[in-house]
Design a protein around this motif. Sequence first.
Motif, PDB file in Angstrom:
ATOM      1  N   PHE A  18      36.127 -22.995   9.744  1.00 54.04           N
ATOM      2  CA  PHE A  18      36.739 -23.482  10.870  1.00 54.04           C
ATOM      3  C   PHE A  18      35.877 -23.994  11.930  1.00 54.04           C
ATOM      4  CE2 PHE A  18      38.892 -23.320  15.111  1.00 54.04           C
ATOM      5  CZ  PHE A  18      39.816 -24.195  14.766  1.00 54.04           C
ATOM      6  N   GLY A  19      34.616 -23.116  11.853  1.00 54.73           N
ATOM      7  CA  GLY A  19      33.745 -23.821  12.740  1.00 54.73           C
ATOM      8  C   GLY A  19      33.198 -25.276  12.578  1.00 54.73           C
ATOM      9  N   LEU A  20      33.300 -25.621  11.457  1.00 52.83           N
ATOM     10  CA  LEU A  20      32.773 -27.240  11.283  1.00 52.83           C
ATOM     11  C   LEU A  20      34.120 -28.087  11.515  1.00 52.83           C
ATOM     12  CD1 LEU A  20      31.743 -26.518   7.276  1.00 52.83           C
ATOM     13  CD2 LEU A  20      30.330 -27.005   9.414  1.00 52.83           C
ATOM     14  N   VAL A  21      35.359 -27.605  11.696  1.00 52.77           N
ATOM     15  CA  VAL A  21      36.234 -28.453  12.367  1.00 52.77           C
ATOM     16  C   VAL A  21      36.118 -28.582  13.639  1.00 52.77           C
ATOM     17  CG1 VAL A  21      38.665 -28.491  12.786  1.00 52.77           C
ATOM     18  CG2 VAL A  21      38.021 -27.506  10.564  1.00 52.77           C
ATOM     19  N   VAL A  22      35.556 -27.644  14.392  1.00 51.45           N
ATOM     20  CA  VAL A  22      35.219 -27.498  15.913  1.00 51.45           C
ATOM     21  C   VAL A  22      34.188 -28.534  16.145  1.00 51.45           C
ATOM     22  CG1 VAL A  22      34.336 -26.291  17.864  1.00 51.45           C
ATOM     23  CG2 VAL A  22      36.043 -25.277  16.233  1.00 51.45           C
ATOM     24  N   GLU A  74      31.067 -25.308  23.409  1.00 56.41           N
ATOM     25  CA  GLU A  74      29.549 -25.116  23.745  1.00 56.41           C
ATOM     26  C   GLU A  74      28.784 -24.462  22.831  1.00 56.41           C
ATOM     27  OE1 GLU A  74      26.906 -26.026  26.585  1.00 56.41           O
ATOM     28  OE2 GLU A  74      29.166 -26.450  26.617  1.00 56.41           O
ATOM     29  N   THR A  75      29.319 -23.469  21.852  1.00 52.96           N
ATOM     30  CA  THR A  75      28.525 -23.153  20.960  1.00 52.96           C
ATOM     31  C   THR A  75      28.119 -24.091  19.729  1.00 52.96           C
ATOM     32  OG1 THR A  75      29.557 -20.711  21.239  1.00 52.96           O
ATOM     33  CG2 THR A  75      28.751 -21.206  19.044  1.00 52.96           C
ATOM     34  N   ALA A  76      29.411 -24.783  19.466  1.00 55.95           N
ATOM     35  CA  ALA A  76      29.075 -25.992  18.549  1.00 55.95           C
ATOM     36  C   ALA A  76      28.065 -26.794  18.990  1.00 55.95           C
ATOM     37  CB  ALA A  76      30.325 -26.574  18.249  1.00 55.95           C
ATOM     38  N   LYS A  77      27.914 -27.190  20.366  1.00 57.76           N
ATOM     39  CA  LYS A  77      27.082 -28.358  20.582  1.00 57.76           C
ATOM     40  C   LYS A  77      25.388 -27.633  20.674  1.00 57.76           C
ATOM     41  CE  LYS A  77      29.762 -30.826  23.829  1.00 57.76           C
ATOM     42  NZ  LYS A  77      29.859 -31.315  25.294  1.00 57.76           N
ATOM     43  N   ASN A  78      25.267 -26.352  20.528  1.00 58.09           N
ATOM     44  CA  ASN A  78      24.009 -25.634  20.565  1.00 58.09           C
ATOM     45  C   ASN A  78      23.667 -24.996  19.180  1.00 58.09           C
ATOM     46  OD1 ASN A  78      22.947 -25.922  23.517  1.00 58.09           O
ATOM     47  ND2 ASN A  78      25.035 -25.292  23.929  1.00 58.09           N
ATOM     48  N   SER A  79      24.481 -25.380  18.359  1.00 55.35           N
ATOM     49  CA  SER A  79      24.123 -24.370  17.023  1.00 55.35           C
ATOM     50  C   SER A  79      23.789 -25.407  15.984  1.00 55.35           C
ATOM     51  CB  SER A  79      25.466 -24.000  16.464  1.00 55.35           C
ATOM     52  OG  SER A  79      25.898 -23.129  17.434  1.00 55.35           O
ATOM     53  N   CYS A  80      22.904 -24.988  14.917  1.00 55.62           N
ATOM     54  CA  CYS A  80      22.496 -25.647  13.703  1.00 55.62           C
ATOM     55  C   CYS A  80      23.643 -25.120  12.695  1.00 55.62           C
ATOM     56  CB  CYS A  80      21.144 -25.436  13.262  1.00 55.62           C
ATOM     57  SG  CYS A  80      19.946 -26.143  14.486  1.00 55.62           S
ATOM     58  N   THR A  99      25.258 -31.619   6.703  1.00 58.23           N
ATOM     59  CA  THR A  99      25.329 -31.056   7.815  1.00 58.23           C
ATOM     60  C   THR A  99      24.310 -30.207   8.266  1.00 58.23           C
ATOM     61  OG1 THR A  99      27.824 -30.829   7.788  1.00 58.23           O
ATOM     62  CG2 THR A  99      26.814 -29.444   9.305  1.00 58.23           C
ATOM     63  N   GLN A 100      23.643 -30.573   9.251  1.00 62.34           N
ATOM     64  CA  GLN A 100      22.556 -30.016   9.994  1.00 62.34           C
ATOM     65  C   GLN A 100      22.997 -29.179  11.102  1.00 62.34           C
ATOM     66  OE1 GLN A 100      18.930 -30.941   8.310  1.00 62.34           O
ATOM     67  NE2 GLN A 100      20.480 -31.153   7.088  1.00 62.34           N
ATOM     68  N   GLY A 101      23.920 -29.441  11.827  1.00 59.23           N
ATOM     69  CA  GLY A 101      24.432 -28.905  13.347  1.00 59.23           C
ATOM     70  C   GLY A 101      24.308 -29.989  14.354  1.00 59.23           C
ATOM     71  N   LEU A 102      24.604 -29.363  15.487  1.00 59.43           N
ATOM     72  CA  LEU A 102      24.856 -30.448  16.663  1.00 59.43           C
ATOM     73  C   LEU A 102      23.893 -30.293  17.598  1.00 59.43           C
ATOM     74  CD1 LEU A 102      27.744 -30.357  15.322  1.00 59.43           C
ATOM     75  CD2 LEU A 102      28.595 -31.159  17.546  1.00 59.43           C
ATOM     76  N   ALA A 103      22.869 -29.280  17.550  1.00 62.83           N
ATOM     77  CA  ALA A 103      21.838 -29.152  18.349  1.00 62.83           C
ATOM     78  C   ALA A 103      20.656 -29.988  18.102  1.00 62.83           C
ATOM     79  CB  ALA A 103      21.285 -27.667  18.341  1.00 62.83           C
ATOM     80  N   ASP A 104      19.880 -30.263  19.228  1.00 62.88           N
ATOM     81  CA  ASP A 104      18.704 -31.259  19.025  1.00 62.88           C
ATOM     82  C   ASP A 104      17.685 -30.594  18.125  1.00 62.88           C
ATOM     83  OD1 ASP A 104      19.670 -33.605  20.527  1.00 62.88           O
ATOM     84  OD2 ASP A 104      18.712 -32.719  22.373  1.00 62.88           O
TER      85      ASP A 104
END
Length: 401
Positions: free
Chosen positions: A249-253, A281-287, A115-120
């Motif tokens: 749980f943040g990983l579930v999101v 929205e936080t998930a999409k912008n987080s590593c 897991t690296q995150g979801l942000a570019d």
Amino acid sequence: MLRRVLIPVLAAVTMAAMAPAAIADPAPPSPAVDPFYTAPTSLAGAPGDVIRQRDVQLYAEPFRVFPAPVKAWQVVYRSTSATGTPNAVSGTVIVPPIPWTGAGSRPIVAYAMGTQGLADNCAPSYHLRNGDEVEIAFIVQALLKGWAVAVTDYEGLGMPGTHTYAVGQSSGRALLDVARAAARVPEAGLSASAPVGAFGYSQGGQAAAAAGELQATYAPDVKLAGVSEGGVPSDLNVVAKSNDGGIGFGLVVGAATGLATAYPELPFTDILTARGKQLVETAKNSCVVGLAASAPFGRLKALTTNPDVLNDPRWKARLAENQLGNVKPAAPIYLYHGTVDELIPYSGAVALKNRYCAVGANIQWQPVPLAGHIVGVSVWGTTALNWLGDRMAGKPATPTC
């Protein structure tokens, strides 16, 4: 145990020390503002075709003083989404300065990051240039053995769109296609007939496992010699239930966001509560660190207006589609998992092993006693990489089933 922990660290230090001293380069632009990562105007061609490439300098340390003494290319290559649609994925192809003196062509490790995150700006291709990629030590170990390494960024990580996090059907294809792309970078001097080893842990383990299952039908031209997979989230239902209300749980999101992106028919965005919208929205912008820390002890039922969304038939179908272990991979598998993994339950790994055995897979199973999620790869990743080397060298595996 200490030896297994120190080897990856020493390998990265060795690679940095091999490089000539230099003045630190300016940091590269993030993918969001780097034109290299823009969407291509055409997705014509075949999976694995290189759409664009550029020479890059990589670093094994965050101060970016010692450039890694390797040849490296960032690539944007043609791949395929979870639903079969052509897409463009970014990645990195790395060739060591060490001449290949083994039999046959230089092997290629298709490397799937955890897991690296979801942000570019979480894209491995960006962090490899920036000198702060957390998995650099295992990449360095592979390079010091003379192997080439092809790293995928996965769908939507770096390139436009939301990352399809935790979707094995997408990441498995992206991993196979980065191996194809590596052999299509002319300057890399790699062969399409080279033995390929898939390596990954956690999200990367899921991608490697999916690649192993997809290879025979999706990429029969890829000469997959072995799959080394650890900490695999093989059944997302099990992982979600285990982490619901837990610290991860943040990983579930993030996973729910990735699945809803890959499969637009899934009810998700339209049933989010205000809190759910905020966390997505936080998930999409987080590593990874921000993602993991974004919603400790949260519950999925509090994020949607449907308190049991995973039992929706559409969700059940897509989760079942991404369950691993129901297809016999053509290549042998090395599966390892910490017995006290706090994020991806050990029971799920045992169930995966049993499913592999039931379909007749050539699998070597290795529990890692008293190891949690991070410790599992820290103490056993080198062993898993060495196992993969034996398979790429043509040595037979020893099945456990």
